[in-house]
Design an enzyme around this catalytic site. Structure first.
Site, PDB file in Angstrom:
ATOM      1  N   HIS A  87       0.786  -1.112   0.035  1.00  0.00           N
ATOM      2  CA  HIS A  87      -0.136  -0.033   0.262  1.00  0.00           C
ATOM      3  C   HIS A  87       0.813   1.310   0.119  1.00  0.00           C
ATOM      4  CE1 HIS A  87       0.594   0.982   4.536  1.00  0.00           C
ATOM      5  NE2 HIS A  87       0.297  -0.238   4.695  1.00  0.00           N
ATOM      6  N   ASP A  89      -0.829   4.399   0.982  1.00  0.00           N
ATOM      7  CA  ASP A  89      -1.218   5.412   1.873  1.00  0.00           C
ATOM      8  C   ASP A  89      -0.327   5.122   3.281  1.00  0.00           C
ATOM      9  OD1 ASP A  89      -2.713   2.658   1.975  1.00  0.00           O
ATOM     10  OD2 ASP A  89      -4.070   3.686   3.674  1.00  0.00           O
ATOM     11  N   ASP A 119       6.388   1.224   6.268  1.00  0.00           N
ATOM     12  CA  ASP A 119       4.826   0.847   6.265  1.00  0.00           C
ATOM     13  C   ASP A 119       4.266   1.955   5.308  1.00  0.00           C
ATOM     14  OD1 ASP A 119       2.511  -0.234   6.881  1.00  0.00           O
ATOM     15  OD2 ASP A 119       2.085   1.034   8.568  1.00  0.00           O
ATOM     16  N   GLU A 153      -5.240   1.189   2.591  1.00  0.00           N
ATOM     17  CA  GLU A 153      -5.032   0.203   3.467  1.00  0.00           C
ATOM     18  C   GLU A 153      -5.324   0.748   5.104  1.00  0.00           C
ATOM     19  OE1 GLU A 153      -3.071  -2.600   6.306  1.00  0.00           O
ATOM     20  OE2 GLU A 153      -2.514  -0.633   5.920  1.00  0.00           O
ATOM     21  N   GLU A 154      -4.783   1.976   5.153  1.00  0.00           N
ATOM     22  CA  GLU A 154      -4.622   2.147   6.470  1.00  0.00           C
ATOM     23  C   GLU A 154      -6.066   2.493   7.290  1.00  0.00           C
ATOM     24  OE1 GLU A 154      -2.458   1.695   8.497  1.00  0.00           O
ATOM     25  OE2 GLU A 154      -0.419   1.866   7.585  1.00  0.00           O
ATOM     26  N   ASP A 177       3.930  -6.507   4.456  1.00  0.00           N
ATOM     27  CA  ASP A 177       3.557  -5.322   5.054  1.00  0.00           C
ATOM     28  C   ASP A 177       3.323  -5.632   6.581  1.00  0.00           C
ATOM     29  OD1 ASP A 177       2.238  -2.909   5.927  1.00  0.00           O
ATOM     30  OD2 ASP A 177       0.212  -3.295   5.421  1.00  0.00           O
ATOM     31  N   HIS A 423       3.761   3.450  12.414  1.00  0.00           N
ATOM     32  CA  HIS A 423       2.572   4.386  12.895  1.00  0.00           C
ATOM     33  C   HIS A 423       3.001   5.288  14.070  1.00  0.00           C
ATOM     34  CE1 HIS A 423      -1.252   1.637  11.552  1.00  0.00           C
ATOM     35  NE2 HIS A 423      -0.113   1.748  10.756  1.00  0.00           N
TER      36      HIS A 423
END
Length: 450
Positions: A87, A89, A119, A153-154, A177, A423
């Site tokens: 991903h 995003d 990520d 995805e997030e 991921d 994150h």
């Protein structure tokens, strides 16, 4: 064919890092979901996808953009498809917390710092270069090898749902991921809101905006003056906070919602203060059911499974505005039957205080037999590349694109023993790990498609 692969990776490394630098420069945080628009997840996500596909087309791949929801990059022929699902995003950033600009790849101490570096833009680029190197070497896979890049995805994977509704579904695959040497199980998930009237001393409260992140900042305004008490509370506890005019500020530490125990929830700390110094109804509710509980034990829905491990509960959002409040919670659930238990226990707790629960989304767990051919092949590729025969595939609370396919697992790119910095502030990926991931993906693609 793979005998000189280390030298080939080294010769491609600078270009791969340059590509990652370009991708990191797109601030591809979800803006606002606009269904069926030109940029359904915002212009930055659209631009990142277009950059990736244009680059792949120049490199000789077959490409397709599916309505700016997702796109794919492909080489090889055959009826079957090996899907590599990554991903573009990223989660939001608080730039004040970062040592460097999160959207400018900063290389220091052998690490590549930037939002998305691990990520998931770094692993995406490692996968892309694995495909490119194999193609440039003249490898002719017996199935189609397809890198699918999504833009949401997030925030629920609406991108992949849309993509798979319009394109062929891969026969097998992996998502770069998560962790090496592989993730064969992902917990189920449920996100819910508790809403009600804030007939309380709180006039404003802002904390969190994503259900998959432990909130690191809370800001509050009160209808009464407790500035003196708040400063005393900060002094007594050593918590990181301040008062800016009429705004009470509390800081914590962000973490991925799959491991909320690794973070410090700023909302919990703020409500510790409110519970101690006020008769706030919301503070009583929070104290009874949520404060400093990352397992869901207080509210009564914690459960443990020997294979999938324990349930986690992350209070991710707390908003008070115009006398209304909203509490957003995300749970990672090891057993599917417990999804209904989470909903019912949350409803019972909310009803006791006159509040209401809205279930936003649920997703059943994803599980692939650890003795399957896919898992064994990927594990062998990892072991032969790294020499690590001790680490074994695991289950996690995170959710990846792998759960969109029946025969797919999350596979890398975080190596065993490395800090998980997804994150959080100052996200990074080691350059050496980037190279190792590339090599593992080269071998994995080769073994799965030869």
């Amino acid at each position: 064919m793979l005998s000189n692969i280390d030298k080939i990776i080294d010769s491609n490394l600078d270009d791969a890092i340059k590509m990652l630098k370009e991708l990191v420069s797109f601030p591809s945080v979800l803006d606002e979901y606009k269904e069926n628009s030109v940029a359904p997840f915002g212009n930055a996500n659209k631009d990142a996808l277009e950059y990736l596909l244009n680059r792949a087309k120049k490199d000789g791949f077959v490409t397709k953009n599916v309505d700016n929801y997702a796109g794919h990059i492909e080489f090889g022929t055959g009826n079957d498809i090996l899907g590599i699902l990554a991903h573009l995003d990223v989660v939001p950033v608080n730039k004040e917390e970062w040592t460097s600009d999160p959207f400018k790849l900063d290389i220091r101490d052998g690490k590549m710092f930037g939002r998305g570096s691990v990520d998931d833009k770094g692993p995406l680029v490692a996968s892309y270069y694995a495909m490119k190197i194999l193609k440039d070497l003249g490898f002719k896979p017996n199935i189609r090898v397809r890198l699918i890049a999504g833009c949401d995805e997030e925030s629920g994977s609406r991108c992949m749902h849309h993509y798979l509704s319009k394109e062929e579904i891969p026969t097998l695959g992996f998502s770069p991921d998560a962790d090496f040497p592989g993730i064969y199980g992902e917990k189920g998930m449920i996100s819910y809101d508790i809403v009600g009237i804030a007939d309380d001393i709180i006039s404003e409260f802002v904390c969190g905006d994503r259900y998959n992140v432990v909130p690191s900042l809370a800001k509050m305004k009160l209808k009464i003056d407790l500035k003196k008490e708040y400063m005393e509370f900060l002094s007594e506890t050593g918590y990181d906070g301040e008062i800016d005019e009429d705004t009470y500020i509390m800081r914590g530490v962000a973490s991925h919602a799959m491991c909320p125990e690794n973070g410090i929830n700023a909302c919990y700390r703020m409500f510790e203060f409110l519970k101690k110094y006020t008769n706030s109804k919301l503070a009583s509710f929070m104290d009874e059911y949520f404060i400093n509980d990352t397992k869901g034990e207080k509210i009564g829905y914690y459960i443990y499974d020997p294979d999938m491990k324990g349930l986690t509960s992350n209070l991710a959002v707390f908003m008070v505005e115009n006398n209304n409040f909203r509490i957003g919670v995300n749970c990672r659930v090891p057993i599917d039957s417990q999804l209904d238990v989470v909903s019912s226990k949350a409803t019972l707790a909310a009803n006791k205080y006159g509040y209401k629960v809205n279930v936003l989304s649920t997703s059943k767990r994803h599980y692939v037999d650890p003795n399957s051919s896919l898992v064994k092949t990927l594990l062998k590729s990892y072991q032969e590349t790294t020499g690590d025969y001790e680490s074994k595939p695991i289950t996690i609370g995170g959710g990846t694109y792998a759960r969109e396919l029946k025969n797919a697992i999350a596979f890398g790119a975080l190596l065993p023993g490395r800090e998980d910095v997804c994150h959080i502030k100052d996200e990074y990926m080691y350059i050496e790990d980037f190279k190792i991931a590339m090599k593992i993906y080269i071998k994995s693609i080769y073994e799965l498609s030869k």
